[in-house]
Design a protein around this motif. Sequence first.
Motif, PDB file in Angstrom:
ATOM      1  N   GLU A 156       0.806  -1.220   0.000  1.00  0.00           N
ATOM      2  CA  GLU A 156       0.000   0.000   0.000  1.00  0.00           C
ATOM      3  C   GLU A 156       0.841   1.274   0.000  1.00  0.00           C
ATOM      4  O   GLU A 156       0.301   2.378  -0.116  1.00  0.00           O
ATOM      5  N   THR A 160       0.357   5.688  -0.442  1.00  0.00           N
ATOM      6  CA  THR A 160       0.544   6.567   0.719  1.00  0.00           C
ATOM      7  C   THR A 160       1.856   7.342   0.729  1.00  0.00           C
ATOM      8  O   THR A 160       2.022   8.223   1.568  1.00  0.00           O
ATOM      9  N   SER A 163       2.243  11.228   1.350  1.00  0.00           N
ATOM     10  CA  SER A 163       1.994  11.762   2.695  1.00  0.00           C
ATOM     11  C   SER A 163       3.259  11.776   3.550  1.00  0.00           C
ATOM     12  O   SER A 163       3.283  12.413   4.607  1.00  0.00           O
ATOM     13  N   GLN A 219     -13.979  -7.588   5.628  1.00  0.00           N
ATOM     14  CA  GLN A 219     -13.450  -6.271   5.979  1.00  0.00           C
ATOM     15  C   GLN A 219     -12.895  -6.196   7.400  1.00  0.00           C
ATOM     16  O   GLN A 219     -11.794  -5.662   7.617  1.00  0.00           O
ATOM     17  N   LEU A 223      -8.928  -5.346   8.050  1.00  0.00           N
ATOM     18  CA  LEU A 223      -8.522  -4.118   8.722  1.00  0.00           C
ATOM     19  C   LEU A 223      -7.859  -4.388  10.071  1.00  0.00           C
ATOM     20  O   LEU A 223      -7.018  -3.606  10.530  1.00  0.00           O
ATOM     21  N   GLU A 228      -1.939  -0.387   7.194  1.00  0.00           N
ATOM     22  CA  GLU A 228      -2.643   0.858   6.874  1.00  0.00           C
ATOM     23  C   GLU A 228      -4.115   0.649   7.191  1.00  0.00           C
ATOM     24  O   GLU A 228      -4.791  -0.158   6.548  1.00  0.00           O
ATOM     25  N   MET A 229      -4.617   1.351   8.208  1.00  0.00           N
ATOM     26  CA  MET A 229      -5.963   1.076   8.709  1.00  0.00           C
ATOM     27  C   MET A 229      -7.068   1.773   7.920  1.00  0.00           C
ATOM     28  O   MET A 229      -8.235   1.528   8.139  1.00  0.00           O
ATOM     29  N   ASN A 230      -6.715   2.673   7.011  1.00  0.00           N
ATOM     30  CA  ASN A 230      -7.722   3.368   6.215  1.00  0.00           C
ATOM     31  C   ASN A 230      -8.439   2.369   5.313  1.00  0.00           C
ATOM     32  O   ASN A 230      -7.813   1.722   4.475  1.00  0.00           O
ATOM     33  N   PRO A 231      -9.764   2.193   5.454  1.00  0.00           N
ATOM     34  CA  PRO A 231     -10.488   1.203   4.645  1.00  0.00           C
ATOM     35  C   PRO A 231     -10.360   1.432   3.144  1.00  0.00           C
ATOM     36  O   PRO A 231     -10.308   0.471   2.377  1.00  0.00           O
ATOM     37  N   GLU A 232     -10.290   2.691   2.717  1.00  0.00           N
ATOM     38  CA  GLU A 232     -10.171   2.967   1.281  1.00  0.00           C
ATOM     39  C   GLU A 232      -8.828   2.510   0.740  1.00  0.00           C
ATOM     40  O   GLU A 232      -8.732   1.970  -0.370  1.00  0.00           O
ATOM     41  N   VAL A 233      -7.769   2.714   1.521  1.00  0.00           N
ATOM     42  CA  VAL A 233      -6.437   2.274   1.096  1.00  0.00           C
ATOM     43  C   VAL A 233      -6.379   0.751   1.066  1.00  0.00           C
ATOM     44  O   VAL A 233      -5.837   0.148   0.139  1.00  0.00           O
ATOM     45  N   GLN A 235      -8.826  -1.290   0.550  1.00  0.00           N
ATOM     46  CA  GLN A 235      -9.593  -1.765  -0.601  1.00  0.00           C
ATOM     47  C   GLN A 235      -8.833  -1.542  -1.905  1.00  0.00           C
ATOM     48  O   GLN A 235      -8.858  -2.399  -2.806  1.00  0.00           O
TER      49      GLN A 235
END
Length: 282
Positions: A156, A160, A163, A219, A223, A228-233, A235
Motif C-alpha cells: 500500500e 501513501t 503523505s 473487511q 482491517l 494501513e488502517m484506512n479502509p479505502e487504502v 480496498q
Amino acid sequence: MKIAFSPCPNDTFIFHGWVHNKIPGAAQLDVTYADIDKTNGWAADSDSYDMLKISCAALPWVLSDYALLPCGGALGRGCGPLILTAKGSAAVQDPTALSGKRVAVPSERSTAYLLFRLWVAQQVPNGVGEIVILPFHEIMPAVRDGKVDAGLVIHEARFTYPSYGLEQVTDLGKWWEDDTGLPIPLGAIVARRDLDLQAIANWTKASVVQAWAHPEETQEYVLAHAQEMNPEVAQAHINLYVNDFSLDLGKDGYAAIEALLNRAADEGLVPKLPKEAFHPFY
C-alpha cells in the motif's frame, strides 16, 4: 495445517474464507502472520510450515521441498515496487545519483529486490552503496527521516508515499512490463510437496472465490491486520493485488515467473531453476 502469510490486505482477503472455516472440507488452518522477509527465510531454512506466502524471487531456494501453487499469489500489471527518495533529491531526475547511497529494502529474497538489482545493473552503472533490510512499513519513515537515502517499497506504499513527503525515482513494475510485456510476479503460495497439493490448491481457489463473492465479510479481518488502517487504502490494495492471477496463474503467470528467475539466474543473482520446477501444476 500450519500456514504463514503476511498481514497485508491481499493475503488476509484471500485467506479469510479458509481461516474462518467457510470452505467445506478444508483442513483447519493455524496461521502465523509475518513479514515477507521472515516467510522467505522460513521456507528456505525450516520445515515448520505446511504452506507459506513467499516472494516469487525466493522460489529457487525452496522448490525442492515446496511446490508452487497455481493460485493465491500476487501477480499483476501496474502494481510493481517503487523506488522512493526525499523530495528534491537529484535521483528523481537522474537515477545515477543513487550511486554509493544507502537504500532500504524489504527483503534480500523479494521480487522487489530482484527487480531492483536488475534495474540498478542497467541504470546505475557504479551500483548503490549499503543495502539496509527493514520491515516494509518502516521504509518510508526511514527515507523521510534521512536514515537512508532511498527506499524500495511495496504494497500500500504505492498509495501513501506522498503523505511522507517522498518522490518516486522509478516504478519497477512499469520498467519490467515495458521490458518484457509480462505481468509482475510478486508473491507466491507454496505448500510442502508431501501433502495433498491438489486439495490444497482447490481450497485456496475456493477461498479466493468466497472472498470475491462476499467481500463485506472480509473487511473486519482485513482491517484488523492491515498496517494501513484506512479502509479505502486497504480496498485499493485488494483491488490491485487480488486479480485473475490470484485464481489461476495461467500461461502468462508462469511465463512471468520463469522470465524473472531465468534472467536473474543469468546475472548470477539466484540459483538456476531446477528441472520441472513447477511440477505438478505446470
